[in-house]
Design a protein around this motif. Sequence first.
Motif, PDB file in Angstrom:
ATOM      1  N   SER A 152       0.708  -1.172   0.116  1.00 23.92           N
ATOM      2  CA  SER A 152       0.085   0.095   0.196  1.00 23.92           C
ATOM      3  C   SER A 152       0.663   1.359  -0.081  1.00 23.92           C
ATOM      4  CB  SER A 152      -1.051   0.065   1.094  1.00 23.92           C
ATOM      5  OG  SER A 152      -0.016   0.053   2.550  1.00 23.92           O
ATOM      6  N   SER A 153       2.056   1.254   0.493  1.00 21.59           N
ATOM      7  CA  SER A 153       2.843   2.395   0.448  1.00 21.59           C
ATOM      8  C   SER A 153       3.387   2.751  -1.003  1.00 21.59           C
ATOM      9  CB  SER A 153       4.150   2.121   1.336  1.00 21.59           C
ATOM     10  OG  SER A 153       5.086   1.241   0.628  1.00 21.59           O
ATOM     11  N   LYS A 154       3.332   2.049  -2.092  1.00 18.79           N
ATOM     12  CA  LYS A 154       4.024   2.371  -3.542  1.00 18.79           C
ATOM     13  C   LYS A 154       2.684   2.646  -4.351  1.00 18.79           C
ATOM     14  CE  LYS A 154       7.678  -0.818  -3.080  1.00 18.79           C
ATOM     15  NZ  LYS A 154       8.306  -2.162  -3.707  1.00 18.79           N
ATOM     16  N   GLY A 155       1.303   3.047  -4.064  1.00 20.48           N
ATOM     17  CA  GLY A 155       0.231   3.465  -4.906  1.00 20.48           C
ATOM     18  C   GLY A 155       0.209   2.385  -6.039  1.00 20.48           C
ATOM     19  N   ALA A 156       0.028   2.873  -7.277  1.00 20.79           N
ATOM     20  CA  ALA A 156       0.078   2.174  -8.306  1.00 20.79           C
ATOM     21  C   ALA A 156       0.823   1.087  -8.596  1.00 20.79           C
ATOM     22  CB  ALA A 156      -0.125   3.040  -9.573  1.00 20.79           C
ATOM     23  N   LYS A 157       2.049   1.163  -8.039  1.00 21.30           N
ATOM     24  CA  LYS A 157       3.447   0.432  -8.118  1.00 21.30           C
ATOM     25  C   LYS A 157       3.160  -0.729  -7.109  1.00 21.30           C
ATOM     26  CE  LYS A 157       6.236   3.354 -10.695  1.00 21.30           C
ATOM     27  NZ  LYS A 157       7.747   4.098 -10.586  1.00 21.30           N
ATOM     28  N   GLY A 158       1.932  -0.586  -6.460  1.00 18.32           N
ATOM     29  CA  GLY A 158       2.052  -1.798  -5.198  1.00 18.32           C
ATOM     30  C   GLY A 158       1.029  -2.669  -5.612  1.00 18.32           C
ATOM     31  N   ILE A 159       0.294  -2.702  -6.859  1.00 20.61           N
ATOM     32  CA  ILE A 159      -0.635  -3.706  -7.384  1.00 20.61           C
ATOM     33  C   ILE A 159      -0.166  -4.921  -8.062  1.00 20.61           C
ATOM     34  CG2 ILE A 159      -2.824  -3.836  -8.760  1.00 20.61           C
ATOM     35  CD1 ILE A 159      -3.382  -0.757  -7.935  1.00 20.61           C
ATOM     36  N   THR A 160      -0.639  -5.989  -7.623  1.00 17.81           N
ATOM     37  CA  THR A 160      -0.210  -6.966  -8.380  1.00 17.81           C
ATOM     38  C   THR A 160      -1.354  -7.988  -8.819  1.00 17.81           C
ATOM     39  OG1 THR A 160       1.639  -7.198  -6.998  1.00 17.81           O
ATOM     40  CG2 THR A 160       1.216  -9.274  -8.069  1.00 17.81           C
ATOM     41  N   SER A 161      -1.101  -8.556 -10.037  1.00 11.46           N
ATOM     42  CA  SER A 161      -2.307  -9.373 -10.637  1.00 11.46           C
ATOM     43  C   SER A 161      -2.041 -10.731 -10.279  1.00 11.46           C
ATOM     44  CB  SER A 161      -2.334  -9.180 -12.119  1.00 11.46           C
ATOM     45  OG  SER A 161      -1.009  -9.024 -12.725  1.00 11.46           O
ATOM     46  N   PHE A 162      -3.213 -11.680 -10.067  1.00 13.49           N
ATOM     47  CA  PHE A 162      -3.058 -12.850  -9.582  1.00 13.49           C
ATOM     48  C   PHE A 162      -4.077 -13.819 -10.715  1.00 13.49           C
ATOM     49  CE2 PHE A 162      -2.220 -10.500  -5.996  1.00 13.49           C
ATOM     50  CZ  PHE A 162      -1.089 -11.213  -5.437  1.00 13.49           C
ATOM     51  N   ILE A 163      -3.901 -14.776 -10.851  1.00 12.77           N
ATOM     52  CA  ILE A 163      -4.809 -15.961 -11.567  1.00 12.77           C
ATOM     53  C   ILE A 163      -5.242 -16.725 -10.226  1.00 12.77           C
ATOM     54  CG2 ILE A 163      -4.810 -17.835 -12.833  1.00 12.77           C
ATOM     55  CD1 ILE A 163      -2.203 -16.971 -14.105  1.00 12.77           C
ATOM     56  N   VAL A 164      -6.745 -16.477 -10.158  1.00 16.24           N
ATOM     57  CA  VAL A 164      -7.189 -17.173  -9.163  1.00 16.24           C
ATOM     58  C   VAL A 164      -8.428 -18.056  -9.655  1.00 16.24           C
ATOM     59  CG1 VAL A 164      -9.003 -16.672  -7.170  1.00 16.24           C
ATOM     60  CG2 VAL A 164      -6.858 -15.093  -7.733  1.00 16.24           C
ATOM     61  N   GLU A 165      -8.373 -19.376  -9.197  1.00 20.18           N
ATOM     62  CA  GLU A 165      -9.717 -20.412  -9.534  1.00 20.18           C
ATOM     63  C   GLU A 165     -10.700 -20.210  -8.622  1.00 20.18           C
ATOM     64  OE1 GLU A 165      -7.774 -23.993  -9.982  1.00 20.18           O
ATOM     65  OE2 GLU A 165      -5.740 -23.278 -10.408  1.00 20.18           O
ATOM     66  N   LYS A 166     -11.533 -20.454  -9.200  1.00 18.21           N
ATOM     67  CA  LYS A 166     -13.106 -20.150  -8.381  1.00 18.21           C
ATOM     68  C   LYS A 166     -12.923 -21.312  -7.191  1.00 18.21           C
ATOM     69  CE  LYS A 166     -15.913 -23.733 -11.088  1.00 18.21           C
ATOM     70  NZ  LYS A 166     -17.267 -23.812 -11.757  1.00 18.21           N
ATOM     71  N   ASP A 167     -12.316 -22.471  -7.379  1.00 16.94           N
ATOM     72  CA  ASP A 167     -12.356 -23.268  -6.322  1.00 16.94           C
ATOM     73  C   ASP A 167     -11.223 -23.093  -5.273  1.00 16.94           C
ATOM     74  OD1 ASP A 167     -14.488 -24.728  -7.467  1.00 16.94           O
ATOM     75  OD2 ASP A 167     -13.136 -25.985  -8.605  1.00 16.94           O
ATOM     76  N   PHE A 168     -10.529 -22.205  -5.233  1.00 15.34           N
ATOM     77  CA  PHE A 168      -9.372 -21.794  -4.253  1.00 15.34           C
ATOM     78  C   PHE A 168     -10.383 -21.573  -2.960  1.00 15.34           C
ATOM     79  CE2 PHE A 168      -5.682 -19.995  -7.208  1.00 15.34           C
ATOM     80  CZ  PHE A 168      -5.568 -21.285  -7.295  1.00 15.34           C
ATOM     81  N   PRO A 169      -9.756 -21.811  -1.757  1.00 13.03           N
ATOM     82  CA  PRO A 169     -10.455 -21.590  -0.652  1.00 13.03           C
ATOM     83  C   PRO A 169     -10.664 -20.077  -0.221  1.00 13.03           C
ATOM     84  CG  PRO A 169      -8.545 -23.112  -0.453  1.00 13.03           C
ATOM     85  CD  PRO A 169      -8.498 -22.772  -1.516  1.00 13.03           C
ATOM     86  N   GLY A 170     -11.780 -19.951   0.191  1.00 13.17           N
ATOM     87  CA  GLY A 170     -12.259 -18.423   0.291  1.00 13.17           C
ATOM     88  C   GLY A 170     -12.622 -17.631  -0.558  1.00 13.17           C
ATOM     89  N   PHE A 171     -12.841 -18.333  -1.667  1.00  9.30           N
ATOM     90  CA  PHE A 171     -13.222 -17.634  -2.809  1.00  9.30           C
ATOM     91  C   PHE A 171     -14.725 -17.767  -3.200  1.00  9.30           C
ATOM     92  CE2 PHE A 171     -14.464 -17.052  -7.499  1.00  9.30           C
ATOM     93  CZ  PHE A 171     -13.882 -15.758  -7.759  1.00  9.30           C
ATOM     94  N   HIS A 172     -15.583 -16.835  -3.339  1.00 10.03           N
ATOM     95  CA  HIS A 172     -17.042 -17.001  -3.489  1.00 10.03           C
ATOM     96  C   HIS A 172     -17.600 -15.863  -4.573  1.00 10.03           C
ATOM     97  CE1 HIS A 172     -16.574 -19.036   0.267  1.00 10.03           C
ATOM     98  NE2 HIS A 172     -16.049 -18.084   0.927  1.00 10.03           N
ATOM     99  N   VAL A 173     -18.658 -16.349  -5.215  1.00 11.36           N
ATOM    100  CA  VAL A 173     -19.413 -15.484  -5.999  1.00 11.36           C
ATOM    101  C   VAL A 173     -20.552 -15.045  -5.207  1.00 11.36           C
ATOM    102  CG1 VAL A 173     -20.529 -15.288  -8.299  1.00 11.36           C
ATOM    103  CG2 VAL A 173     -18.424 -16.791  -8.056  1.00 11.36           C
ATOM    104  N   GLY A 174     -20.627 -13.843  -5.086  1.00 13.82           N
ATOM    105  CA  GLY A 174     -21.697 -13.200  -4.465  1.00 13.82           C
ATOM    106  C   GLY A 174     -22.912 -12.756  -5.304  1.00 13.82           C
ATOM    107  N   ALA A 175     -23.756 -11.638  -4.947  1.00 18.17           N
ATOM    108  CA  ALA A 175     -24.774 -11.489  -5.617  1.00 18.17           C
ATOM    109  C   ALA A 175     -24.667 -10.984  -7.455  1.00 18.17           C
ATOM    110  CB  ALA A 175     -25.670 -10.466  -4.768  1.00 18.17           C
ATOM    111  N   VAL A 176     -25.619 -11.725  -7.944  1.00 22.17           N
ATOM    112  CA  VAL A 176     -25.796 -11.381  -9.037  1.00 22.17           C
ATOM    113  C   VAL A 176     -26.536 -10.068  -9.496  1.00 22.17           C
ATOM    114  CG1 VAL A 176     -26.763 -11.786 -11.312  1.00 22.17           C
ATOM    115  CG2 VAL A 176     -25.964 -13.724 -10.007  1.00 22.17           C
ATOM    116  N   GLU A 177     -25.932  -9.064 -10.034  1.00 21.25           N
ATOM    117  CA  GLU A 177     -26.391  -7.606 -10.160  1.00 21.25           C
ATOM    118  C   GLU A 177     -27.156  -7.536 -11.378  1.00 21.25           C
ATOM    119  OE1 GLU A 177     -22.413  -6.982 -10.461  1.00 21.25           O
ATOM    120  OE2 GLU A 177     -22.316  -6.323  -8.466  1.00 21.25           O
TER     121      GLU A 177
END
Length: 383
Positions: free
Chosen positions: A174-199
Amino acid sequence: MDFHLEDDIQVLKKSVRDFIQTEVEAVAMDIEKQDKIPKRIIDMSKEMGLFGLSIPEEYGGLGIGMVGKCALYEEIGATHNGYTTLIGGHTGIGTVGIVELGNDEQKSKYLPALASGESIGAFALTEPSAGSNATNLKTTAVLEGDHYIINGTKHYITNATEADIFTVMAVTDSSKGAKGITSFIVEKDFPGFHVGAVEPKMGLHGSQSAELILEDCKVPAENVLGEEGQGYVNALKILATGRAGLAARNLGSSQKLLDISMQFVQEREQFGVPIIDHQAVAHMVSEMAVEIEALRSFTYRVAWMADEGEKIIKEAAMLKLYGSEVYNRVADKAVQVHGGIGYISDYPIERFFRDARITRIYEGTSEIQKNIIAGQLRKEYSL
């Protein structure tokens, strides 16, 4: 600039056109009313290879360049925009990141299933506090041993309910602003991942958008996409490429509206003559045609630049801005040309009119595109 399509792309373009006109159009009203794309249509799309447009042949995709992809997107755009968005979201921002930024292990693991449509891809950047201001992310990722623990909420995520593989942006420093953001490949079955309300949405029925909730979601460290701290830059690259594809889809929808309108104005009579004989109507369809042709030329120019490896940040923003505005203007004129029928939900004009509106908002609002353009111009004209 050479916009010539190779013979195999021309053959595929015709096949896609036939599929869109005979199969997808036949169920367009069902998609609208049921808010769901029939499984048969999705399965046929997989068989045609439409989920693998962006993925190299070595991973089971078609490996088509941007000019070829735009030619196919133009055909796909000529039908229900919910279906168009499912395909476009997957083959665009849903998979391009892994293709462009993934390492060999990530590509081998994820791309074959994405190419076949066995897995669907999605892109998760937007949050309640971070839309146009993409650097204001609240989702965090903390490295603990050989995993990152991600916490946060995403919303308005296209393909959220169908997707299996998500490109997720999170703050690692969080101290680096835009340079502190990282992209990840996340699978839907990873522990702690949930799809919430459909909009529920005004348009794009059949294309589901929903919340993503990550609560102590465990993501392997090897699932960092690109380098840590390069997530914001990655997002800009992914979105820039996707904007050319979105413009091509808008082009296809605009052309479809002109086709429908031209048939109507020659059949519909008022005051004893077809309404195209009235100057006001003739001017409207003429203006539609001019804008569509300008958009077509601009789309393929930017697509060619992308294939040539040229920097397209400014041009992609211009194209996204122009393509969205053209689609909205064409849709508005199509409603006006059709009169009362254009306002009735039993006819496709009303649907296209509603669907067009989101194009000025998603994947970067028209106002954000203007900011990007101005920023690039300032660099070019710096004193």
